[in-house]
Design an enzyme around this catalytic site. Structure first.
Site, PDB file in Angstrom:
ATOM      1  CD  GLU A 170     -48.356  36.708  62.810  1.00 51.48           C
ATOM      2  OE1 GLU A 170     -48.939  37.560  63.510  1.00 51.48           O
ATOM      3  OE2 GLU A 170     -47.444  36.993  62.027  1.00 51.48           O
ATOM      4  CD  GLU A 376     -47.449  37.090  57.694  1.00 47.80           C
ATOM      5  OE1 GLU A 376     -47.165  38.114  58.361  1.00 47.80           O
ATOM      6  OE2 GLU A 376     -48.535  36.509  57.746  1.00 47.80           O
TER       7      GLU A 376
HETATM    8  C1  GCO Z   1     -49.123  39.575  61.114  1.00 43.46           C
HETATM    9  C2  GCO Z   1     -49.977  39.123  60.025  1.00 43.46           C
HETATM   10  C3  GCO Z   1     -49.983  40.031  58.838  1.00 43.46           C
HETATM   11  C4  GCO Z   1     -49.521  41.436  59.070  1.00 43.46           C
HETATM   12  C5  GCO Z   1     -48.031  41.544  58.984  1.00 43.46           C
HETATM   13  C6  GCO Z   1     -47.513  42.917  59.265  1.00 43.46           C
HETATM   14  O1  GCO Z   1     -48.029  39.105  61.264  1.00 43.46           O
HETATM   15  O2  GCO Z   1     -49.535  40.425  61.870  1.00 43.46           O
HETATM   16  O3  GCO Z   1     -49.746  37.836  59.666  1.00 43.46           O
HETATM   17  O4  GCO Z   1     -51.318  39.965  58.491  1.00 43.46           O
HETATM   18  O5  GCO Z   1     -50.080  42.304  58.173  1.00 43.46           O
HETATM   19  O6  GCO Z   1     -47.470  40.695  59.917  1.00 43.46           O
HETATM   20  O7  GCO Z   1     -47.867  43.331  60.547  1.00 43.46           O
END
Ligand code: GCO
Length: 480
Positions: A170, A376
């Site tokens: 990200e 994710e």
């Molecule tokens: C993000 C990260 C994660 C977060 C998850 C929830 O997307 O921000 O990759 O570390 O914890 O997304 O917010």
């Protein structure tokens, strides 16, 4: 009627797993030579993280990893996406590798493999060594070189056993929350710095792809994980569509065009011309940035709905990463961000699985043949352990069910989605929210470090074991 609908069967070689990140779970912040990252500094700065929480102890995974891996094995989870902490492996961000830091990941990888779990490593999940930030952080071009060197050190030690490498997680958050709104480390608020950081992050990615391929010729599968936005205009009127075009540019095409086509989108350059002249882009950078990848990772939680603002009015983005007084977006004047309709998670994020389908099918069309991974997806709810020691989280099961249904539908419609990593294995340090938001399928009592699989963990284990999704989540009325 849907009671008799057959389960949704996933491809036999579909990769199932969970995801975590080093700073969110490891703890052991000062052990074995690890030096501070920007997140140590940021979380120790009063007012930056709710409740003053830090990652000093987190879930103590640094010491408890054998138990956590045993739990993954018990749940039958075949793959695990984790991140490496740069300041453990190369304290201070430059100079020699730290043997003790590499030893930790060596043990972790061996333990995973001993349990038949495939390791999927991310090199950067936001823990930039503080010393590099002191020299300018991601606004300093040299940080990209330091990153590629660190990538080579990590690959040199672990590459014989780790096949899949993700450079960045990200980068939108690193650049725009870290240097734009300042709700993430290092907490800077300067739109020009955010765009400079963006470019240097992409350069770091490209250089690291080169370093990984040089270190692991023929064996490394290299990826990048983006939190692309499913952007929707509130209405079909031209002004709302124009707002959607601009945010699509700053959330999506500002990554996809340079990484996959070797150019920045002309409209994004024009939209941001009053912020920066982009003179930080040097000859040869885009060739570096667009080195071929083996897959693309997508993190998805909720869609982004935008509209043209009322004249004179301005609503700053209140996203799930802490809102903030300054906008994360370098050029969003006249744009309003609205919550999508529908039910919300504990982050306040609307549950809308169609956004995931939209992204996956868009990528199917725009990047034909490129394998996709959902790296994710998951949800926070206010989970608690009941007196009998059980953690019931039917909302999370419903969320996962809806999103896995969307993934299945995208695959059926031709999107080359090869795997799904649920965020997250454990409740953990949720960045600016500290320990207040629980994303795990395993509950963590942070006082005792006791782990309790939630109902969703058992449910996910069944999905993974059977490779199939029941047509409806348990305990919910059949959906059409
Ligand atoms: C993000 C990260 C994660 C977060 C998850 C929830 O997307 O921000 O990759 O570390 O914890 O997304 O917010």
């Amino acid at each position: 009627m849907t009671e008799h609908t057959p389960p949704l069967v996933f491809p036999a070689d579909f990769v199932w797993g969970t995801a975590t990140a080093a700073y969110q779970i490891e703890g052991a912040a000062t052990e074995d030579g690890r030096t501070p990252s920007i997140w140590d500094t940021f979380s120790r700065t009063p007012g930056k993280v709710r409740n003053g929480d830090t990652g000093d102890v987190a879930t103590d995974h640094y010491h408890r990893y054998p138990d956590d891996i045993a739990l993954m094995a018990e749940l039958g989870l075949p793959a695990y996406r984790f991140s490496l902490a740069w300041p453990r492996i190369r304290p201070g961000g430059s100079g020699p590798a730290n043997k003790a830091g590499l030893d930790f990941y060596d043990r972790l990888v061996d333990e995973l493999l001993a349990h038949g779990i495939a390791p999927v490593a991310t090199l950067y999940h936001w823990d930039l060594p503080q010393e590099l930030e002191d020299d300018g952080g991601w606004t300093d071009r040299a940080t990209a070189d330091r990153f590629a060197e660190y990538a080579a050190l990590a690959a040199g030690r672990l590459g014989d056993r780790v096949a899949t490498w993700t450079t960045l997680n990200e980068p939108w958050c690193s650049a725009f929350l870290g240097y734009g709104s300042g709700v993430h480390a290092p907490g800077r608020s300067d739109p020009a710095a955010a765009l400079t950081a963006h470019h240097h992050l992409l350069l770091a990615h490209g250089l690291a792809v080169g370093a990984l391929r040089a270190e692991l010729p023929g064996t490394a599968r290299v990826s990048l994980t983006l939190n692309l936005a499913a952007v929707r205009p509130l209405t079909d009127v031209p002004a709302d569509r124009e707002a959607a075009r601009r945010i699509d540019g700053l959330a999506n095409r500002i990554f996809l065009d340079p990484v996959f086509h070797g150019r920045y989108p002309a409209d994004v350059l024009a939209d941001t011309a009053h912020v920066t002249d982009w003179s930080f882009v040097r000859d040869g950078d885009l060739a570096e940035i667009s080195r071929p990848l083996d897959s693309l990772g997508i993190n998805y939680y909720t869609p982004t709905v935008v509209a043209a603002d009322e004249p004179g009015g301005r609503t700053l983005r209140q996203d799930g990463h802490g809102g903030g007084e300054r906008s994360a977006w370098p050029a969003d004047d006249g744009i309003r961000f609205l919550p999508a309709e529908g039910e919300r998670t504990a982050m306040g994020w609307p549950v809308d699985a169609d956004g995931l389908y939209e992204l996956l099918t868009r990528l199917r069309d725009e990047l034909p043949g490129l394998p996709l991974l959902v790296t994710e997806n998951g949800a926070a709810y206010d989970d608690y352990s009941d007196p009998a020691g059980a953690v019931h989280d039917p909302e999370r099961i419903a969320y996962l069910h809806a999103h896995l249904t969307a993934v299945h539908r995208a695959i059926a419609d031709g999107a080359p989605v090869r795997g799904y990593f649920l965020w997250s294995l454990l409740d953990n340090f949720e960045w600016a929210y500290g320990y207040g938001k629980r994303f795990g399928i395993v509950h963590v009592d942070f006082a005792s470090q006791r782990r309790t699989p939630k109902d969703s963990a058992r449910w996910y284990a069944d999905v993974v074991r059977t490779g199939a999704l029941p047509s409806t989540p348990p305990g919910t009325p059949a959906e059409c």
